[in-house]
Design a protein around this motif. Structure first.
Motif, PDB file in Angstrom:
ATOM      1  N   GLY A 139      44.653  78.941  74.359  1.00 35.27           N
ATOM      2  CA  GLY A 139      44.475  77.641  74.868  1.00 35.27           C
ATOM      3  C   GLY A 139      45.519  76.515  74.402  1.00 35.27           C
ATOM      4  N   THR A 140      45.192  75.282  73.935  1.00 32.48           N
ATOM      5  CA  THR A 140      46.009  74.288  73.695  1.00 32.48           C
ATOM      6  C   THR A 140      45.992  73.924  72.132  1.00 32.48           C
ATOM      7  OG1 THR A 140      44.645  72.669  74.270  1.00 32.48           O
ATOM      8  CG2 THR A 140      46.225  73.338  76.164  1.00 32.48           C
ATOM      9  N   GLY A 141      45.520  74.928  71.445  1.00 32.91           N
ATOM     10  CA  GLY A 141      45.278  74.375  69.942  1.00 32.91           C
ATOM     11  C   GLY A 141      46.538  74.220  69.016  1.00 32.91           C
ATOM     12  N   GLU A 142      47.511  75.096  69.545  1.00 37.54           N
ATOM     13  CA  GLU A 142      48.631  74.743  68.679  1.00 37.54           C
ATOM     14  C   GLU A 142      49.616  73.571  69.281  1.00 37.54           C
ATOM     15  OE1 GLU A 142      51.101  78.255  69.287  1.00 37.54           O
ATOM     16  OE2 GLU A 142      51.145  78.140  71.322  1.00 37.54           O
ATOM     17  N   ALA A 143      49.114  73.106  70.436  1.00 37.90           N
ATOM     18  CA  ALA A 143      49.955  71.556  70.847  1.00 37.90           C
ATOM     19  C   ALA A 143      49.132  70.516  70.444  1.00 37.90           C
ATOM     20  CB  ALA A 143      49.849  71.628  72.372  1.00 37.90           C
ATOM     21  N   LYS A 144      49.937  69.454  70.069  1.00 37.14           N
ATOM     22  CA  LYS A 144      49.309  68.026  69.572  1.00 37.14           C
ATOM     23  C   LYS A 144      49.017  67.194  70.785  1.00 37.14           C
ATOM     24  CE  LYS A 144      49.732  64.944  65.518  1.00 37.14           C
ATOM     25  NZ  LYS A 144      48.688  65.663  64.854  1.00 37.14           N
ATOM     26  N   THR A 145      48.066  67.647  71.516  1.00 39.83           N
ATOM     27  CA  THR A 145      47.561  67.007  72.460  1.00 39.83           C
ATOM     28  C   THR A 145      46.046  66.113  72.386  1.00 39.83           C
ATOM     29  OG1 THR A 145      46.968  67.188  75.061  1.00 39.83           O
ATOM     30  CG2 THR A 145      46.345  69.132  73.505  1.00 39.83           C
ATOM     31  N   ALA A 146      45.901  65.172  73.178  1.00 46.92           N
ATOM     32  CA  ALA A 146      44.423  64.408  72.945  1.00 46.92           C
ATOM     33  C   ALA A 146      43.324  65.315  73.172  1.00 46.92           C
ATOM     34  CB  ALA A 146      44.792  63.306  73.810  1.00 46.92           C
ATOM     35  N   GLY A 147      43.401  66.115  73.937  1.00 48.12           N
ATOM     36  CA  GLY A 147      42.160  66.801  74.477  1.00 48.12           C
ATOM     37  C   GLY A 147      41.795  67.571  73.145  1.00 48.12           C
ATOM     38  N   ASN A 148      42.564  68.062  72.567  1.00 48.49           N
ATOM     39  CA  ASN A 148      41.976  68.749  71.339  1.00 48.49           C
ATOM     40  C   ASN A 148      41.562  68.107  70.303  1.00 48.49           C
ATOM     41  OD1 ASN A 148      43.407  71.138  72.087  1.00 48.49           O
ATOM     42  ND2 ASN A 148      45.081  70.675  70.797  1.00 48.49           N
ATOM     43  N   TYR A 149      41.517  66.789  70.395  1.00 49.12           N
ATOM     44  CA  TYR A 149      40.943  65.751  69.293  1.00 49.12           C
ATOM     45  C   TYR A 149      39.538  65.438  69.716  1.00 49.12           C
ATOM     46  CZ  TYR A 149      45.300  66.208  66.643  1.00 49.12           C
ATOM     47  OH  TYR A 149      46.292  66.712  65.929  1.00 49.12           O
ATOM     48  N   ALA A 150      39.683  65.270  71.265  1.00 52.12           N
ATOM     49  CA  ALA A 150      38.364  64.964  71.883  1.00 52.12           C
ATOM     50  C   ALA A 150      37.638  66.150  71.686  1.00 52.12           C
ATOM     51  CB  ALA A 150      38.695  64.700  73.468  1.00 52.12           C
ATOM     52  N   ALA A 151      37.897  67.425  71.701  1.00 55.48           N
ATOM     53  CA  ALA A 151      37.030  68.417  71.458  1.00 55.48           C
ATOM     54  C   ALA A 151      36.390  68.585  70.148  1.00 55.48           C
ATOM     55  CB  ALA A 151      37.564  69.668  71.765  1.00 55.48           C
ATOM     56  N   SER A 152      37.078  67.841  69.061  1.00 57.60           N
ATOM     57  CA  SER A 152      36.678  67.968  67.735  1.00 57.60           C
ATOM     58  C   SER A 152      35.537  66.828  67.412  1.00 57.60           C
ATOM     59  CB  SER A 152      37.819  67.893  66.881  1.00 57.60           C
ATOM     60  OG  SER A 152      38.276  66.456  66.849  1.00 57.60           O
ATOM     61  N   LEU A 153      35.326  65.712  68.402  1.00 55.22           N
ATOM     62  CA  LEU A 153      34.759  64.469  67.849  1.00 55.22           C
ATOM     63  C   LEU A 153      33.224  64.839  67.679  1.00 55.22           C
ATOM     64  CD1 LEU A 153      36.433  61.764  70.296  1.00 55.22           C
ATOM     65  CD2 LEU A 153      36.843  62.154  67.926  1.00 55.22           C
ATOM     66  N   LEU A 154      32.688  65.388  68.514  1.00 57.04           N
ATOM     67  CA  LEU A 154      31.172  65.761  68.416  1.00 57.04           C
ATOM     68  C   LEU A 154      30.692  66.337  67.127  1.00 57.04           C
ATOM     69  CD1 LEU A 154      28.275  65.359  69.620  1.00 57.04           C
ATOM     70  CD2 LEU A 154      28.603  67.554  70.843  1.00 57.04           C
ATOM     71  N   ALA A 155      31.470  67.518  66.935  1.00 54.77           N
ATOM     72  CA  ALA A 155      30.931  68.035  65.505  1.00 54.77           C
ATOM     73  C   ALA A 155      31.461  67.232  64.255  1.00 54.77           C
ATOM     74  CB  ALA A 155      31.747  69.477  65.551  1.00 54.77           C
ATOM     75  N   ALA A 156      32.660  66.441  64.413  1.00 52.66           N
ATOM     76  CA  ALA A 156      32.779  65.434  63.477  1.00 52.66           C
ATOM     77  C   ALA A 156      32.055  64.503  63.157  1.00 52.66           C
ATOM     78  CB  ALA A 156      34.279  65.006  63.607  1.00 52.66           C
ATOM     79  N   GLU A 157      31.380  63.881  64.264  1.00 50.62           N
ATOM     80  CA  GLU A 157      30.414  62.772  63.961  1.00 50.62           C
ATOM     81  C   GLU A 157      29.156  63.313  63.498  1.00 50.62           C
ATOM     82  OE1 GLU A 157      30.681  59.183  64.610  1.00 50.62           O
ATOM     83  OE2 GLU A 157      32.849  60.000  64.591  1.00 50.62           O
ATOM     84  N   LYS A 158      28.766  64.495  63.849  1.00 48.87           N
ATOM     85  CA  LYS A 158      27.468  65.128  63.318  1.00 48.87           C
ATOM     86  C   LYS A 158      27.669  65.304  61.803  1.00 48.87           C
ATOM     87  CE  LYS A 158      25.733  67.283  67.442  1.00 48.87           C
ATOM     88  NZ  LYS A 158      24.225  66.506  67.458  1.00 48.87           N
ATOM     89  N   ALA A 159      28.901  65.869  61.388  1.00 46.25           N
ATOM     90  CA  ALA A 159      29.110  66.112  60.127  1.00 46.25           C
ATOM     91  C   ALA A 159      29.306  64.755  59.165  1.00 46.25           C
ATOM     92  CB  ALA A 159      30.640  66.670  59.782  1.00 46.25           C
ATOM     93  N   LYS A 160      29.554  63.545  59.865  1.00 47.01           N
ATOM     94  CA  LYS A 160      29.827  62.380  58.908  1.00 47.01           C
ATOM     95  C   LYS A 160      28.288  61.833  59.011  1.00 47.01           C
ATOM     96  CE  LYS A 160      34.567  61.155  60.579  1.00 47.01           C
ATOM     97  NZ  LYS A 160      35.291  60.229  61.205  1.00 47.01           N
ATOM     98  N   GLU A 161      27.497  61.942  60.006  1.00 45.49           N
ATOM     99  CA  GLU A 161      26.049  61.578  59.703  1.00 45.49           C
ATOM    100  C   GLU A 161      25.528  62.310  58.513  1.00 45.49           C
ATOM    101  OE1 GLU A 161      24.193  62.551  63.503  1.00 45.49           O
ATOM    102  OE2 GLU A 161      25.583  60.962  64.379  1.00 45.49           O
ATOM    103  N   LYS A 162      25.904  63.667  58.189  1.00 43.13           N
ATOM    104  CA  LYS A 162      25.398  64.307  56.900  1.00 43.13           C
ATOM    105  C   LYS A 162      26.116  63.995  55.608  1.00 43.13           C
ATOM    106  CE  LYS A 162      24.213  68.043  60.127  1.00 43.13           C
ATOM    107  NZ  LYS A 162      24.249  69.572  60.506  1.00 43.13           N
ATOM    108  N   GLY A 163      26.857  63.091  55.863  1.00 41.52           N
ATOM    109  CA  GLY A 163      27.977  62.696  54.557  1.00 41.52           C
ATOM    110  C   GLY A 163      29.207  63.423  54.173  1.00 41.52           C
TER     111      GLY A 163
END
Length: 357
Positions: free
Chosen positions: A192-216
Motif C-alpha cells: 500500500g502507501t504506508g511508506e509514503a508520507k501522504t495524507a491518507g495514511n494519517y487519516a486512516a490512523s485518526l480513529l484509533a488514535a482518538e480512541k486511545a486518547k480517550e483512554k489516556g
C-alpha cells in the motif's frame, strides 16, 4: 529558475510570539510562503515567495476527490553563533520524491525546491525561536490542482512550503509517553502507501488514535495488517526497543515510513558499538521481555519530537511499565547527541548539518 519575491511591507508583518515557552506545535506560521506550479508539458514553473495566506483551488481539484497529496516535515535551528542550521534537508526532499512516484505525482526539482525553502527561511529568520528545545518547523506540501472528476493522475499540481516556530510536539516534552497497542484497526499494509508520507495514511490512523486518547494514551502502536502480530510504528514516529543489550526496530518492508531520524539513530548507535537489529518483532516478544525485565527501554523517533521515551505500553488491557516509567539512558544519550548536532553544538561526523546564513 529565478525565484520572485513579493515581500510584505513592514506595517503588515504579523506579531511574533512573545513567550516562546507557549509555542506549542503547528499553530503559528510566519509571514511568507514559497510556491511553485506544475503543468503537464511545461514542468515546474513560477517559483515564488508570497505573503502567507489562503490558497484558492477549484472545488473539483483532484486532490480533494482522489487524495493525491504528499508532504514532508523538517526543521531549521537557531544554533551556535546565532547561525541558521538545517538537519539532513536533502533526505527529506528525496523521500518526498519517492512519495510522489508512489502516488503518480511529478518529482520536484530538489535543488530549486531547497533554494526556495532556504530563501523563505532566511527571509523570515526572525521567526526562528531562540529558547532551548524550540525550532522552526518546515512543511513542504504538494497536491493535485487540476479540476477533473475521474480517477487518473492529475496534470497540474501546486508545491508550497510554510514555516512556523514550534516547541515540544508532545505536551509531555521529554517525559515518557504512554502508548496503546492497536490490534483491531490497521494503518497500512505491505504494497500500500504506508511508506509514503501522504495524507491518507494519517487519516486512516485518526480513529484509533482518538480512541486511545480517550483512554489516556498519547499515541497508538500499530501492528502489521496481515497478522496483527508484529510491531510497526507509532502514529507519528518510528519505534525502537532495547531488549537486553540489543536495539531493535521494524524493517522497512513497505508499510512504515523510512524516517530520517530513524536512520540517524541507526547510524549513531552502530557507531557507538551497540548491537542493532532491523527485524520483525512480535508484540508478544515485547510483552514477554517487559514481564521478565529484559525490556530496558522503548522510544520513538521523528522530526517533530526527535526522541520520545515510552514509559508504558498497554496491550489487551494489560499495562507494562518500561524503564521504571522514566527516560532511559540510551534515549537520553541519543536525544542529547542528535539535538547537539542539530544546533551546531556537537561534532557533526556525518555531514548532516548545513548552515544556510
Amino acid at each position: 529558475m529565478e525565484i520572485s519575491v513579493n515581500r510584505l511591507s513592514p506595517d503588515k508583518l504579523k506579531k511574533r510570539p512573545a513567550d516562546e515557552s507557549k509555542l506549542g506545535f503547528g499553530d503559528i506560521f510566519s509571514d511568507h510562503m514559497f510556491m511553485m506550479d506544475y503543468e503537464a508539458g511545461k514542468g515546474w514553473i513560477n517559483p515564488r515567495i508570497e505573503p502567507y495566506g489562503p490558497l484558492s483551488i477549484d472545488p473539483a481539484a483532484m486532490a480533494i476527490h482522489y487524495g493525491q497529496q504528499i508532504f514532508e516535515g523538517l526543521k531549521a535551528y537557531r544554533g551556535r553563533e546565532d547561525g541558521v542550521y538545517l538537519f539532513r534537508p536533502r533526505e527529506n526532499f528525496e523521500r518526498m520524491n519517492r512519495s510522489a512516484l508512489r502516488l503518480c505525482m511529478p518529482e520536484i526539482p530538489i535543488e530549486e525546491a531547497m533554494a526556495g525553502m532556504k530563501s523563505l527561511v532566511l527571509l523570515d529568520r526572525e521567526w526562528i525561536p531562540r529558547s532551548p528545545g524550540t525550532s522552526l518547523y518546515i512543511r513542504p506540501t504538494m497536491f493535485a490542482t487540476e479540476p477533473h472528476l475521474g480517477v487518473r493522475p492529475a496534470r497540474s499540481y501546486l508545491f508550497y512550503v510554510i514555516i512556523g516556530p514550534v516547541g515540544a510536539y508532545y505536551k509531555e516534552g521529554l517525559n515518557p509517553v504512554k502508548i496503546y497497542v492497536e490490534d483491531r484497526y490497521v494503518r497500512a499494509a505491505r504494497g500500500g502507501t504506508g511508506e509514503a508520507k501522504t495524507a491518507g495514511n494519517y487519516a486512516a490512523s485518526l480513529l484509533a488514535a482518538e480512541k486511545a486518547k480517550e483512554k489516556g494514551f498519547t499515541q497508538v502502536l500499530w501492528l502489521d495488517a496481515a497478522e496483527r502480530k508484529y510491531v510497526e510504528e507509532v502514529g507519528t514516529m518510528n519505534m525502537f526497543f532495547v531488549i537486553d543489550d540489543e536495539v531493535l526496530t521494524a524493517p522497512l518492508d513497505g508499510s512504515i515510513l523510512p524516517g530520517v531520524t530513524r536512520d540517524s539513530v541507526l547510524r549513531i548507535v552502530r557507531d557507538w558499538g551497540l548491537k542493532v537489529t532491523e527485524r520483525a518483532l512480535a508484540i508478544d516478544e515485547v510483552v514477554a521481555a517487559a514481564k521478565s525485565g529484559r525490556l530496558k527501554e522503548a522510544f520513538g523517533t521523528g522530526t517533530a519530537a526527535v526522541i520520545s521515551p515510552v514509559g508504558q505500553i498497554t496491550f489487551k488491557g494489560e499495562d507494562h511499565i518500561v524503564a521504571g516509567g522514566k527516560m532511559g539512558t540510551l534515549s537520553q544519550r541519543l536525544y542529547d547527541e542528535i539535538v547537539g548536532i542539530q544546533y551546531g553544538e556537537r561534532e557533526d561526523r556525518y555531514g548532516w548539518l548545513e548552515r544556510i546564513d
